[in-house]
Design an enzyme around this catalytic site. Structure first.
Site, short mmCIF file in Angstrom:
data_model
loop_
_atom_site.label_atom_id
_atom_site.label_comp_id
_atom_site.label_asym_id
_atom_site.label_seq_id
_atom_site.Cartn_x
_atom_site.Cartn_y
_atom_site.Cartn_z
N LYS A 88 58.05 -31.46 -0.51
CA LYS A 88 56.80 -31.50 -1.28
C LYS A 88 55.94 -30.27 -1.02
CE LYS A 88 53.07 -34.90 -2.11
NZ LYS A 88 52.67 -36.29 -1.78
N CYS A 95 54.79 -36.74 -6.13
CA CYS A 95 53.42 -37.22 -6.20
C CYS A 95 52.41 -36.12 -6.49
CB CYS A 95 53.08 -38.01 -4.94
SG CYS A 95 51.66 -39.14 -5.17
N GLU A 136 57.93 -42.94 -4.27
CA GLU A 136 57.74 -42.11 -3.08
C GLU A 136 57.69 -42.97 -1.81
OE1 GLU A 136 54.59 -38.68 -1.54
OE2 GLU A 136 53.89 -40.27 -2.88
#
Length: 289
Positions: A116, A153, A43
């Site tokens: 995300k 993540c 990331e």
């Protein structure tokens, strides 16, 4: 039989963006030389993990998809090496900023982006200052080598995300990651918990999971995070097929037969026996029916 060889990488990141990009490219080339067809980088690898502190100057790292140096460079690389590259980048779109992933196919084409969905907010991981919540919904792409679902993540702590991508037809799940120590309490080590969550996604969906984390200690003023690496590739029963160490740069690989895994998912009955009519509480915050 459709086989795919996948790779996860891990590296440390410094202040020089060009050096980080060159470093990441070398890892991709190493993985491709080992036969990997899908290669995952960590990331936000272009920069240090800037979310440790709230600093408006770091908004300057964001780039539009069409102008992203990383996306352009790794699109060319993917085409040259004939590999699929799910690429994490800091995206600017008009007045919005996102923690995003571009799915680059093996001919260098950007198939689309994922933003995300779950944005953390806590000491050392101040992401709500930098990113709006993603508005793309979960995404699955048909790449040259298989159907790939991607989270980023903090998304990996949510089984709902993995299950949604599995229901959408994903054959593998990838999660670029930046996770390590907690600046407010050095005694906390979440490495085993972090891995266990994703091993569960693999087992519950009978689906490989690939996670790429960073390494090294990064400091921003009075805050410091030591990223614990431990990038890994999970098999469809939640077993670790390959794992990197906590401190060293690494390229790890594993190979899967996607047709065989699809047959296992049918045989096991996990998706056949689901009861979505009973799952209403999961769509609420307070569990009401």
């Amino acid at each position: 039989m459709r086989t795919i060889k996948v790779a996860a990488t891990q590296m440390s990141c410094g202040a020089d963006i060009d050096e980080n990009l060159t470093h990441a490219e070398s890892l991709v080339r190493t993985a491709a030389a080992r036969g990997a067809q899908l290669i995952l980088l960590q990331e936000l690898f272009e920069t240090p993990y800037f979310c440790q502190k709230e600093n408006a100057a770091y908004y300057g790292y964001a780039e539009e998809l069409e102008k992203s140096r990383a996306v352009a460079r790794f699109s060319r690389l993917a085409g040259a090496l004939q590999v699929v590259l799910p690429l994490s980048f800091y995206e600017r779109k008009n007045n919005a900023l996102f923690n995003s992933l571009a799915m680059i196919d093996a001919d260098g084409t950007v198939l689309g982006t994922y933003r995300k969905s779950h944005i953390p907010d806590g000491p050392g991981y101040e992401e709500k200052f930098y990113f709006s919540p993603g508005d793309t919904g979960f995404k699955v792409w048909e790449t040259r080598y298989g159907k790939i679902g991607a989270g980023i993540c903090w998304d990996q702590w949510f089984p709902e995300a993995a299950r949604c991508m599995a229901l959408m037809g994903a054959e593998l799940l990838v999660y670029p990651t930046a996770i390590g120590s907690e600046p407010y309490d050095a005694t906390i080590d979440s490495k085993d918990h972090w891995q266990a969550c994703m091993l569960g996604h693999a087992a519950a969906n009978l689906m490989p999971v690939i996670a790429s984390n960073r390494i090294g200690t990064e400091r921003d003023g009075d805050s410091a995070i030591t990223f614990y690496g431990s990038s890994f590739i999970a098999g469809p029963q939640g077993e670790k097929m390959a794992e990197a160490g906590r401190t060293e740069e690494a390229v790890i690989t594993a190979e899967f037969d996607l047709d065989r895994l699809q047959a296992q998912r049918f045989d096991w009955g996990i998706f056949r026996d689901r009861r979505p009519d009973l799952y209403g509480p999961i769509t609420t915050y307070d569990g009401r029916k």
